[in-house]
Design an enzyme around this catalytic site. Structure first.
Site, mmCIF file in Angstrom:
data_model
loop_
_atom_site.group_PDB
_atom_site.id
_atom_site.type_symbol
_atom_site.label_atom_id
_atom_site.label_comp_id
_atom_site.label_asym_id
_atom_site.label_seq_id
_atom_site.Cartn_x
_atom_site.Cartn_y
_atom_site.Cartn_z
ATOM 1 N N ASN A 1 0.867 -1.177 0.000
ATOM 2 C CA ASN A 1 0.000 0.000 0.000
ATOM 3 C C ASN A 1 0.905 1.228 0.000
ATOM 4 O O ASN A 1 1.434 1.622 1.040
ATOM 5 C CB ASN A 1 -0.908 -0.019 1.232
ATOM 6 N N ARG B 1 -2.268 -1.735 -3.738
ATOM 7 C CA ARG B 1 -3.273 -0.674 -3.804
ATOM 8 C C ARG B 1 -2.875 0.284 -4.917
ATOM 9 O O ARG B 1 -1.731 0.723 -4.998
ATOM 10 C CB ARG B 1 -3.322 0.092 -2.488
ATOM 11 N N HIS C 1 -10.909 6.111 -1.701
ATOM 12 C CA HIS C 1 -11.023 5.340 -0.449
ATOM 13 C C HIS C 1 -11.878 4.093 -0.641
ATOM 14 O O HIS C 1 -12.456 3.563 0.309
ATOM 15 C CB HIS C 1 -11.610 6.198 0.688
ATOM 16 N N ARG D 1 -5.250 18.912 2.839
ATOM 17 C CA ARG D 1 -5.961 19.228 1.612
ATOM 18 C C ARG D 1 -7.187 20.081 1.914
ATOM 19 O O ARG D 1 -7.877 19.867 2.916
ATOM 20 C CB ARG D 1 -6.376 17.952 0.889
ATOM 21 N N GLU E 1 -7.746 -1.952 4.635
ATOM 22 C CA GLU E 1 -7.542 -1.997 3.189
ATOM 23 C C GLU E 1 -6.681 -3.182 2.786
ATOM 24 O O GLU E 1 -6.904 -3.795 1.738
ATOM 25 C CB GLU E 1 -6.883 -0.688 2.739
#
Length: 412
Positions: A30, A112, A200, A260, A398
């Site tokens: 990932n 990922r 996501h 962000r 994940e």
């Protein structure tokens, strides 16, 4: 094939292969903008037996590593001077396989990949054509896609014959109706792929898979999942499928995040370039790395630091974060036609009782009522007994999704 680390001699490798048990292992990769996460999963029961992370890539401090499980805590730190994602991926994979070789053979690697565009709606086996297609999407995720691809390239160089699988953050949202994907721009741009993709998705896939364990039949009802971490987004689900999400063409859209900005008036961007003399690169950096919690507070992008601060600017940043999340949740509830389940997950969503209470407080009019004691204990059920909306705080994983999809594709 068996993956053997390059830093062992041929004699060591032969001895290890003879002594290795029959357990098959999957490694998950990932790659983030400043970190690399690795998991080791045994296929017999799909249990993760070890995890390692390389952090602070590209910072002044330089990369450092940590691990846990199956002695991965002994991974050590990267060699001095090794600072790029590709080199660090190769180093970490070599170290991990060196540590776990006595437990079994590495038979596949799952990655990922942040952006799959309109073409990839499910995980795929990686080949040259897939890599070429993903490379063309780099402009849509410039802070992530290059690192995802460099991890794939490093793995292919290390183990050229080992199957690799790409799992996409955008794929979960490909079930959204066309109206949810369109932006009000000239049709030719939409036809050329400028759409709302959402991100996501691996996190949302995991929550969707475990939700029936906590919500029963309500899991297939009107659900909002709040993935709140350094990056943050919401996803509205019905039948545990995505119908709306806050991130759009890029991962910059939607909620206020750690660094962000999330959604802002596009006129601000035009003003900064046209009237303030900022370059596109400067605006890009401001919106992606100098805004959000960090920009508003002037203190930190870390919610834990802000919660411990008595500076009024920290309070204002947290208040704005909650306001933006609740406002977007209300818009998704309109699309869903109401709300049955609200799920908090990821770093902030799972661990900040204060932020969960702030956001849920805005949604009390829809029937979301937090139990203070359950919330302080971090759940998993944090709603009051008389709450019409079930409110949960759940771990996301994940890496488990990547491992499961890799096993399915390679060995089905």
């Amino acid at each position: 094939m068996t993956a053997t680390p390059a830093n062992r001699s041929s004699a060591d490798q032969v001895s290890a292969n003879q002594a290795s048990p029959t357990e098959r292992l999957i490694i998950t990769v990932n790659a983030g903008s400043s970190s690399l996460k690795f998991g080791v999963v045994q296929m017999s029961d799909m249990v993760e037996i070890g995890r390692a992370e390389v952090e602070m890539i590209g910072t002044l401090k330089g990369p450092s590593a940590n691990g846990r499980g199956v002695h991965l805590d002994d991974i050590g730190n990267p060699p001095e001077g090794l600072a790029d994602h590709a080199g660090l991926t190769a180093w970490a994979l070599g170290r991990i396989t060196d540590i776990v070789h006595h437990l079994g053979e590495v038979v596949a690697v799952g990655h990922r990949v942040v952006h799959g565009g309109a073409s990839f709606s499910a995980p795929v086996l990686i080949d040259d054509a897939v890599i070429e297609a993903l490379s063309r999407l780099t402009a849509l995720a410039p802070n992530h896609q290059p690192h995802n691809l460099s991890g794939i390239a490093a793995t292919r160089r290390l183990w050229p014959d080992l199957p690799q699988v790409a799992c996409f953050d955008t794929a979960f949202h490909r079930t959204q109706p066309r109206l949810a994907q369109l932006m009000p721009i000239p049709r030719e741009l939409s036809d050329d792929g400028i759409l709302r993709y959402g991100f996501h998705g691996l996190s949302y896939t995991h929550i969707a898979s475990v939700l029936p364990d906590y919500a029963g039949d309500r899991a297939d009802g009107r659900v909002i999942v709040a993935h709140l971490g350094h990056g943050a987004s919401l996803c509205g689900m019905q039948g545990r499928r995505s119908v709306a999400t806050t991130m759009g063409f890029t991962a910059l859209d939607g909620l206020m995040m750690g660094k962000r900005a999330g959604s802002i008036d596009p006129g601000v961007v035009l003003h900064l370039i046209r009237d303030r003399g900022m370059s596109a690169a400067e605006v890009d950096r401001m919106l992606n790395a100098r805004s959000g919690l960090l920009g508003v507070s002037g203190i930190s992008a870390d919610m834990r630091v802000l919660e411990a601060s008595d500076d009024p600017k920290a309070e204002e940043a947290m208040a704005l974060f909650a306001y933006r999340a609740a406002r977007e949740a209300g818009s998704i509830a309109v699309v869903l036609g109401g709300l049955d389940v609200l799920v908090f997950t990821a770093g902030i969503g799972r661990h900040s009782a204060q932020m969960r209470a702030r956001i849920a407080g805005y949604l009390a009019f829809m029937g979301a009522v937090i139990d203070p004691a359950a919330n302080a204990a971090h759940g998993p059920v944090i709603s009051a007994p008389d709450s019409r909306v079930l409110v949960l705080a759940l771990d996301t994983d994940e890496e488990a999704v990547i491992a499961r999809e890799t096993a399915r594709l390679v060995f089905a």
